[in-house]
Write an enzyme that holds these catalytic residues in place. Structure first.
Site, PDB file in Angstrom:
ATOM      1  N   THR A  12       0.474  -1.160   0.046  1.00 62.52           N
ATOM      2  CA  THR A  12      -0.392  -0.228   0.402  1.00 62.52           C
ATOM      3  C   THR A  12       0.705   1.507  -0.371  1.00 62.52           C
ATOM      4  OG1 THR A  12      -2.083  -1.630   0.804  1.00 62.52           O
ATOM      5  CG2 THR A  12      -1.787   1.386   1.449  1.00 62.52           C
ATOM      6  N   SER A  52       1.807  -7.905  -0.453  1.00 65.07           N
ATOM      7  CA  SER A  52       2.311  -8.284   0.453  1.00 65.07           C
ATOM      8  C   SER A  52       1.828 -10.116   0.139  1.00 65.07           C
ATOM      9  CB  SER A  52       2.327  -7.897   1.441  1.00 65.07           C
ATOM     10  OG  SER A  52       2.328  -7.590   2.244  1.00 65.07           O
ATOM     11  N   THR A  85       1.792  -4.522   4.219  1.00 62.63           N
ATOM     12  CA  THR A  85       1.893  -4.887   5.650  1.00 62.63           C
ATOM     13  C   THR A  85       1.317  -5.991   6.111  1.00 62.63           C
ATOM     14  OG1 THR A  85      -0.090  -4.005   5.766  1.00 62.63           O
ATOM     15  CG2 THR A  85       2.011  -2.329   6.230  1.00 62.63           C
ATOM     16  N   ASP A  86       0.243  -6.585   5.032  1.00 61.18           N
ATOM     17  CA  ASP A  86      -0.443  -7.718   5.250  1.00 61.18           C
ATOM     18  C   ASP A  86       0.573  -9.347   5.558  1.00 61.18           C
ATOM     19  OD1 ASP A  86      -2.853  -6.788   4.420  1.00 61.18           O
ATOM     20  OD2 ASP A  86      -2.748  -7.983   3.126  1.00 61.18           O
TER      21      ASP A  86
HETATM   22  N1  ASP Z   1      -2.447  -5.101   1.418  1.00 61.29           N
HETATM   23  C1  ASP Z   1      -1.235  -4.480   1.510  1.00 61.29           C
HETATM   24  C2  ASP Z   1      -0.770  -5.320   1.253  1.00 61.29           C
HETATM   25  O1  ASP Z   1       0.016  -5.984   1.899  1.00 61.29           O
HETATM   26  C3  ASP Z   1      -1.691  -4.293   2.360  1.00 61.29           C
HETATM   27  C4  ASP Z   1      -0.750  -3.259   3.290  1.00 61.29           C
HETATM   28  O2  ASP Z   1       0.041  -2.895   2.511  1.00 61.29           O
HETATM   29  O3  ASP Z   1      -0.201  -2.188   3.900  1.00 61.29           O
HETATM   30  O4  ASP Z   1       0.488  -4.780   0.190  1.00 61.29           O
END
Ligand code: ASP
Length: 320
Positions: A12, A52, A85-86
């Site tokens: 993200t 991710s 973050t995932d």
């Molecule tokens: N779905 C996103 C990812 O992990 C969430 C993020 O980056 O915060 O790529």
């Protein structure tokens, strides 16, 4: 003066929101042109550009190898990795286990995309660069910096689906914090053992235990194609009796079975001697893994199996 290397991998933090609220990937990193970044002495690289959930252990190994090369060049004071973050905690922990360096390595990400109101990406990136270039961050292993807090890769986990304060270390809390003026640490950190591997060939699966869990979930696994199984067990490390024969079958076929707890605090310990109780499972040859959640224990077991660790070496590796 040595620079800080910023490695982008996607997530993200490198995405943009559409007018309809959906979030899309961008081709290049939208943060690079920001004036704020120009005031820091950094060099930027894109290693891959993925949401991710698309990141696999093979990507983690590519990233770790790339980082080893950069570390051995001696050119950088620290390294920052931007990541979705995932699965950030998994990649950060994998790098912690595979990259041997005293220089700071800091992972960061964003919960809101770059053009969203209250976007946290650029702020987290600046904080991560400040932590990675700070002398107090040397020799601390891989760190995760989000929302003004510093966590270790080993203990941090994503706790909220959308809150910017999502990254927490439930057991021991953050090891430090970032303020407008400085970077503070208030816990000592220690660095884990380092694995030197060139490939990832082991199949390690992960299941969560629950009341009334059917044995078929484990029976479906072919022991000839399975090297390890992590079970997020109940409480101190117990499982429903229904799955015990299937676990015994895997153990008899030399599949390593490892228990972590599905509780997010406390440690696993072989206490109960009833059927499916931890004490009984220990006697059967199940290994207990402390201080790691299921996905991180899986990565560590993959590395141990890759290095042909013995049963006793695995017990020791997961004890502390
Ligand atoms: N779905 C996103 C990812 O992990 C969430 C993020 O980056 O915060 O790529």
């Amino acid at each position: 003066m040595k620079k800080t290397l910023v490695i982008h991998t996607g997530g993200t933090i490198s995405m943009k929101e559409n007018p309809d609220g959906s979030v899309v990937e961008t081709d290049s990193h939208p943060l690079s042109s920001e004036d704020l970044l120009k005031s820091h002495s950094i060099e930027e690289e894109n290693v891959f550009h993925l949401p991710s959930p698309h990141v696999t252990p093979a990507h983690m190994l590519t990233l770790a190898n790339y980082m080893k090369e950069k570390v051995s060049s001696g050119k950088y004071a620290g390294i920052v990795v931007t990541h979705g973050t995932d699965t950030l905690e998994e990649t950060a922990y994998f790098v912690d286990l595979c990259v041997n360096t005293a220089i700071p390595i800091v992972f960061t990400g964003a919960m809101r995309s770059s053009n969203e109101l209250g976007s946290d990406g650029l702020y987290n990136l600046i904080c991560a660069i400040r932590v990675a270039s700070h002398r107090k961050s040397i020799q601390r292993g891989v760190l995760v910096v989000m929302n003004d807090e510093i966590h270790t890769a080993q203990y941090v986990t994503k706790t909220s689906t959308s809150n910017v304060a999502t990254f927490q270390s439930p057991q021991f809390g953050p090891v430090g914090m970032v303020t407008k003026q400085d970077v503070y640490y208030y816990q000592k950190t220690y660095h884990e053992e380092i694995f030197d591997i060139s490939a990832l060939s082991k199949n390690v699966l992960l299941l969560k235990a629950y009341a009334g869990m059917p044995k078929e979930l484990i029976e479906m696994m072919d022991p000839a194609k399975t090297d390890g199984l992590i079970i997020e067990a109940l409480g101190q490390g117990n499982v429903p009796p229904s799955i015990v024969p299937a676990i015994q079958h895997l153990l008899q076929h030399n599949v390593t079975v490892l228990l972590v707890s599905r509780c997010y605090k406390g440690i696993v310990q072989p206490t109960y001697q009833y059927e499916g109780g931890g004490r009984t499972l220990l006697d059967e040859g199940v290994i207990f893994a402390n201080h790691l959640n299921g996905p991180k224990a899986r990565l560590k077991l993959m590395l141990l199996l890759e290095n042909d660790a013995s049963h006793q070496e695995m017990i020791n590796a997961f004890k502390d």
